[in-house]
Design a protein around this motif. Sequence first.
Motif, mmCIF file in Angstrom:
data_model
loop_
_atom_site.group_PDB
_atom_site.id
_atom_site.type_symbol
_atom_site.label_atom_id
_atom_site.label_comp_id
_atom_site.label_asym_id
_atom_site.label_seq_id
_atom_site.Cartn_x
_atom_site.Cartn_y
_atom_site.Cartn_z
ATOM 1 N N GLN A 185 0.409 -1.457 -0.225
ATOM 2 C CA GLN A 185 -0.115 -0.187 0.125
ATOM 3 C C GLN A 185 0.810 1.316 0.146
ATOM 4 N N GLU A 194 -1.250 8.567 2.042
ATOM 5 C CA GLU A 194 -2.086 9.238 1.048
ATOM 6 C C GLU A 194 -1.701 10.316 -0.188
ATOM 7 N N HIS A 195 -1.359 10.590 -0.363
ATOM 8 C CA HIS A 195 -0.327 10.958 -1.059
ATOM 9 C C HIS A 195 -0.692 10.247 -2.611
ATOM 10 N N LEU A 196 -0.396 9.260 -2.705
ATOM 11 C CA LEU A 196 -0.915 8.295 -4.061
ATOM 12 C C LEU A 196 -1.827 7.703 -3.812
ATOM 13 N N ASN A 197 -3.043 7.990 -2.526
ATOM 14 C CA ASN A 197 -4.169 7.913 -2.824
ATOM 15 C C ASN A 197 -4.202 5.466 -2.167
ATOM 16 N N ARG A 198 -3.393 5.340 -0.913
ATOM 17 C CA ARG A 198 -3.252 4.094 -0.798
ATOM 18 C C ARG A 198 -2.946 2.906 -2.126
ATOM 19 N N ALA A 199 -3.390 3.867 -2.995
ATOM 20 C CA ALA A 199 -2.933 2.623 -4.322
ATOM 21 C C ALA A 199 -1.589 1.647 -3.769
ATOM 22 N N GLU A 214 -5.056 0.855 -8.267
ATOM 23 C CA GLU A 214 -6.134 1.166 -7.731
ATOM 24 C C GLU A 214 -7.087 0.522 -6.344
ATOM 25 N N HIS A 215 -6.965 -0.103 -6.616
ATOM 26 C CA HIS A 215 -8.291 -0.862 -5.503
ATOM 27 C C HIS A 215 -7.540 -2.845 -5.874
#
Length: 181
Positions: free
Chosen positions: A73, A76-81, A124-125
């Motif tokens: 993971q 947060e700067h990479l949106n938790r990618a 992303e997910h």
Amino acid sequence: MDLQKIKIDTQTIIDDIIEKSGIRAGQIFVLGLSSSEVNGGIIGKNSSAEIGEVIVGVIHKTLTERGIYLAVQACEHLNRALLVEQELADKKDLEIVSVIPQLHAGGSGQVAAYQLFEKPVEVEHITAFAGLDIGDTSIGMHIKHVQIPLRPFLRELGGAHVTALKSRPKLIGGIRAKYEE
């Protein structure tokens, strides 16, 4: 920071969580890592490439030997990618996004994994079976429902709080249903 102790403790933790979670070959394991917390600081404020390399190196080797996929993971700067092997992204038809992790945009765990993986890609997910959270990075969004907290034998790694999650199938059917033991 004693990197040898971090290495030994990481091995103890990952072995314990593999056993407690019951994760099997072919399943996905998420790692959330704050090297800042391991280093005794505040998440996102004191990243350490060396700590990331040690921790991810141990976990990657241990999971790979068992045929378990590692997803690391981002912050947060990479949106938790999540950084994964392209093989996994292709196999699970995961949407790939474009970014190369950096120490302060992705984090030390992703930077280390980017160097270790054969063909790293960001997605992303993901829906993983189990995961390890080193430094309260909040991995729950990546673990499938129903999530069950696991308490590792060692609850700290350096200065970081350590927790873990596994999942189980949903229990459906009400009082007439029967479930496996």
